[in-house]
Design a protein around this motif. Structure first.
Motif, PDB file in Angstrom:
ATOM      1  N   VAL A  42       0.837  -1.201   0.000  1.00  0.00           N
ATOM      2  CA  VAL A  42       0.000   0.000   0.000  1.00  0.00           C
ATOM      3  C   VAL A  42       0.874   1.254   0.000  1.00  0.00           C
ATOM      4  O   VAL A  42       0.632   2.204  -0.759  1.00  0.00           O
ATOM      5  CB  VAL A  42      -0.951  -0.002   1.218  1.00  0.00           C
ATOM      6  CG1 VAL A  42      -1.564   1.380   1.441  1.00  0.00           C
ATOM      7  CG2 VAL A  42      -2.053  -1.032   1.009  1.00  0.00           C
ATOM      8  N   ALA A  74      -5.872   1.448  -2.192  1.00  0.00           N
ATOM      9  CA  ALA A  74      -4.771   1.710  -1.261  1.00  0.00           C
ATOM     10  C   ALA A  74      -5.094   2.896  -0.355  1.00  0.00           C
ATOM     11  O   ALA A  74      -4.795   2.874   0.849  1.00  0.00           O
ATOM     12  CB  ALA A  74      -3.475   1.957  -2.030  1.00  0.00           C
ATOM     13  N   HIS A  77      -7.516   1.655   2.243  1.00  0.00           N
ATOM     14  CA  HIS A  77      -6.815   0.837   3.241  1.00  0.00           C
ATOM     15  C   HIS A  77      -6.077   1.729   4.233  1.00  0.00           C
ATOM     16  O   HIS A  77      -6.046   1.443   5.441  1.00  0.00           O
ATOM     17  CB  HIS A  77      -5.838  -0.106   2.553  1.00  0.00           C
ATOM     18  CG  HIS A  77      -5.124  -1.018   3.496  1.00  0.00           C
ATOM     19  ND1 HIS A  77      -5.644  -2.233   3.903  1.00  0.00           N
ATOM     20  CD2 HIS A  77      -3.930  -0.889   4.130  1.00  0.00           C
ATOM     21  CE1 HIS A  77      -4.801  -2.805   4.738  1.00  0.00           C
ATOM     22  NE2 HIS A  77      -3.748  -2.021   4.890  1.00  0.00           N
ATOM     23  N   ALA A  85     -11.603  -1.167   0.696  1.00  0.00           N
ATOM     24  CA  ALA A  85     -10.384  -1.386  -0.094  1.00  0.00           C
ATOM     25  C   ALA A  85     -10.484  -2.693  -0.857  1.00  0.00           C
ATOM     26  O   ALA A  85     -10.130  -2.762  -2.048  1.00  0.00           O
ATOM     27  CB  ALA A  85      -9.164  -1.388   0.820  1.00  0.00           C
ATOM     28  N   CYS A 103      -2.571  -7.680  -3.500  1.00  0.00           N
ATOM     29  CA  CYS A 103      -3.100  -7.075  -2.278  1.00  0.00           C
ATOM     30  C   CYS A 103      -4.229  -7.929  -1.706  1.00  0.00           C
ATOM     31  O   CYS A 103      -4.325  -8.110  -0.479  1.00  0.00           O
ATOM     32  CB  CYS A 103      -3.617  -5.663  -2.572  1.00  0.00           C
ATOM     33  SG  CYS A 103      -2.333  -4.425  -2.829  1.00  0.00           S
TER      34      CYS A 103
END
Length: 221
Positions: A42, A74, A77, A85, A103
């Motif tokens: 991230v 990102a 998050h 996210a 991710c």
């Protein structure tokens, strides 16, 4: 008179970056290691030179742009909106983003959901091995998505085992975005951002702290 460049400057910079982002040794569990690695990905996505371009493509295009959905995921998050996210990373992975698929792999590992984690890792590997068609032409951006101080602080947090976090002033930009889905499942939508979306995040942290939007001396508020 300009100073001459040091020899191997790029290599030195790469080694410094690798040292900053090196994983702590012997993390006690797989899900903790995955959480660390997800935070690192991230941080690197938000700090990448093309992050602002990707977000602007998402905001201004008529269809989902994988690069922009990856960046928006990102950002979510980094404001603690883990489920939101995941929603946008699924869009990005389905549209061809191998980074978003990775991710998702790490996200499911942090939850102990190994079957889902294995699926997204396989999808990430497949996307990495597949040649993608050229994307849309670049949008000219004069500044990165996040200020230098914020990017450095996010990397520092991750390196010390903390979750990536945006300063309060920048998180407030996400808070003001309209949602979609309704109820508890409402997911922030990037289309509340205007053209030139990166400018909404490229704030001056020192100025925002002076306004009382962050804690003194801590750009993550």
């Amino acid at each position: 008179m300009p100073r001459p460049e040091r020899p191997h400057a790029e290599r030195i910079a790469a080694l410094r970056q690798a040292r900053l982002t090196a994983a702590p040794a012997h993390l006690p569990s797989e899900h903790e290691q995955a959480a660390f690695e997800l935070g690192l990905v991230v941080a690197l996505v938000l700090g990448a030179p093309e992050a602002s371009r990707g977000l602007d493509l998402l905001v201004n295009a008529r269809r989902i742009q994988p690069e922009g959905a990856e960046v928006f995921g990102a950002l979510l998050h980094a404001t603690g909106r883990v489920e939101s996210a995941e929603f946008w990373w699924r869009f990005a992975a389905g549209s061809g983003s191998g980074t978003a698929a990775y991710c998702l792999h790490l996200h499911h590992l942090t939850l102990g959901e190994t079957d889902d984690a294995d699926y997204w890792r396989a999808w990430s590997d497949q996307l990495a091995a597949t040649e993608r068609p050229p994307g849309p032409g670049p949008l000219r951006m004069n500044r990165p998505l996040l200020p230098d101080e914020v990017r450095r602080d996010i990397l520092s947090r991750v390196h010390h085992g903390l979750a990536p976090q945006l300063p309060a002033a920048l998180a407030a930009v996400i808070d003001r975005l309209p949602g979609q889905g309704g109820g508890e499942d409402e997911v922030p939508s990037p289309w509340g951002l205007t053209s030139g979306a990166a400018s909404a995040f490229a704030a001056d942290p020192a100025r925002e702290r002076a306004r009382g939007l962050g804690e003194a001396g801590d750009p993550c508020g």
